[in-house]
Scaffold this active site. Structure first.
Site, PDB file in Angstrom:
ATOM      1  N   LYS A  53      -1.114  -9.891   8.458  1.00 54.55           N
ATOM      2  CA  LYS A  53       0.269  -9.761   8.935  1.00 54.55           C
ATOM      3  C   LYS A  53       0.466  -8.438   9.674  1.00 54.55           C
ATOM      4  O   LYS A  53       1.117  -8.395  10.725  1.00 54.55           O
ATOM      5  CB  LYS A  53       1.242  -9.866   7.751  1.00 54.55           C
ATOM      6  CG  LYS A  53       1.421 -11.301   7.256  1.00 54.55           C
ATOM      7  CD  LYS A  53       2.097 -11.368   5.900  1.00 54.55           C
ATOM      8  CE  LYS A  53       2.105 -12.805   5.379  1.00 54.55           C
ATOM      9  NZ  LYS A  53       2.505 -12.936   3.992  1.00 54.55           N
ATOM     10  N   GLN A  97       5.279 -10.210  -0.868  1.00 55.02           N
ATOM     11  CA  GLN A  97       4.075 -11.049  -0.921  1.00 55.02           C
ATOM     12  C   GLN A  97       3.929 -11.667  -2.307  1.00 55.02           C
ATOM     13  O   GLN A  97       3.888 -10.965  -3.304  1.00 55.02           O
ATOM     14  CB  GLN A  97       2.845 -10.195  -0.574  1.00 55.02           C
ATOM     15  CG  GLN A  97       1.542 -10.979  -0.522  1.00 55.02           C
ATOM     16  CD  GLN A  97       1.504 -12.013   0.590  1.00 55.02           C
ATOM     17  OE1 GLN A  97       1.845 -11.726   1.722  1.00 55.02           O
ATOM     18  NE2 GLN A  97       1.100 -13.218   0.256  1.00 55.02           N
ATOM     19  N   ASP A 120      11.100 -15.122   5.508  1.00 57.17           N
ATOM     20  CA  ASP A 120      10.253 -16.132   4.862  1.00 57.17           C
ATOM     21  C   ASP A 120      11.004 -17.461   4.726  1.00 57.17           C
ATOM     22  O   ASP A 120      10.397 -18.495   4.471  1.00 57.17           O
ATOM     23  CB  ASP A 120       9.844 -15.644   3.461  1.00 57.17           C
ATOM     24  CG  ASP A 120       8.344 -15.434   3.346  1.00 57.17           C
ATOM     25  OD1 ASP A 120       7.610 -15.878   4.255  1.00 57.17           O
ATOM     26  OD2 ASP A 120       7.903 -14.818   2.363  1.00 57.17           O
TER      27      ASP A 120
END
Length: 281
Positions: A53, A97, A120
């Site tokens: 990422k 995460q 997200d």
């Protein structure tokens, strides 16, 4: 008949080139998209994802902040860190995460992220907006799947889509996005009876269960579009939830693993971050 490949790697590369241009355009207005990633603990897979990422952000010109926290962090401390980022005007997207340690509530963490920074697409408000077809941040992997189908000019409307798996991250939202595109959607899962009968009805088959090569040629209708979301490591090799070698001669389109859905997930995360930045430009 050998299936055509739905090449996520190629599409991701194309989309990232466009994102780079979008970021340059925002920079001309003194807006630099910012993504903050919180990594709790030392999980090797999570560290790999986070590195990917960071690299993707760097290539696109997105300002990326990595916040590492030990496994011993309390839920209260983690929520306070998210709250700080909610008020940081240089940050357009916040991502924690997963997985996180068991003593911290995943739902509390997801709900703490401000909906307008939830790149997200997991906050209940954004999930609700997705359900009703409103403009919102879409969960990255399902968003990537639908983009791949559209890029290949696969008509979704009126098709029977069967989703194998019902996770909140992939299964449920991908079915909803296909429904929003006017597909008829059937969800299947570990309690489904006559699973093979249902998968054999699918014009579009989405498999996301985390079982290596679970779906074989006998589970797939001739000419179906098969999207394999699974990533499993078997004897040091990455394989999907679909037995690629047997299914590729029966499907019309199929995603490879690796190089299929995976590269699209991070790309759609970047797209959501740029979209968030555009809203403040």
């Amino acid at each position: 008949m050998t299936a055509l490949l739905l090449n996520g790697k190629e599409l991701a590369s194309k989309k990232r080139e466009q994102l780079k241009k979008d970021v340059e355009q925002l920079a001309s207005k003194q807006v630099v998209p910012g993504l903050a990633v919180i990594l709790v603990g030392e999980d090797p897979a999570s560290q790999t994802y986070v590195r990917a990422k960071e690299k993707a952000c760097e290539q696109a010109g997105i300002h990326s902040v990595l916040i590492k926290k030990p496994n011993t962090i309390t839920e209260e401390e983690l929520l306070a860190e998210i709250e700080r980022l909610n008020h940081d005007s240089s940050i357009d997207g916040i991502l924690v995460q997963l997985p996180i340690p068991e003593h911290i509530s995943e739902q509390a963490v997801i709900e703490k992220i401000a909906p307008n920074k939830d790149v997200d697409g997991f906050h209940p408000i954004n999930i609700g907006k997705m359900m009703t077809g409103e403009d919102t941040f879409l969960p990255c992997t399902p968003f990537g799947v639908v983009e791949m189908l559209k890029e290949a000019e696969i008509d979704i409307a009126g098709k029977h889509a069967v989703v194998v798996g019902r996770s909140n991250i992939v299964g449920k939202p991908v079915g909803q996005l296909l429904l929003n595109e006017n597909a008829t959607v059937t969800y299947t899962h570990s309690r489904t009876k006559n699973l093979r009968e249902l998968t054999n009805l699918a014009d579009i088959l989405i498999v996301a269960i985390g079982k290596p090569e679970f779906v074989g040629a006998e589970d797939v209708k001739e000419g179906a579009v098969v999207v394999d979301v699974g990533i499993n490591r078997v004897d040091g090799k990455l394989v999907g939830d679909v037995d690629f070698d047997s299914v590729k001669d029966k499907a019309s389109y199929i995603t490879p693993v690796p190089g299929g859905v995976g590269p699209m997930t991070i790309t759609m995360l970047l797209e959501n971050t740029v979209l968030s930045a555009r809203k403040r430009s």
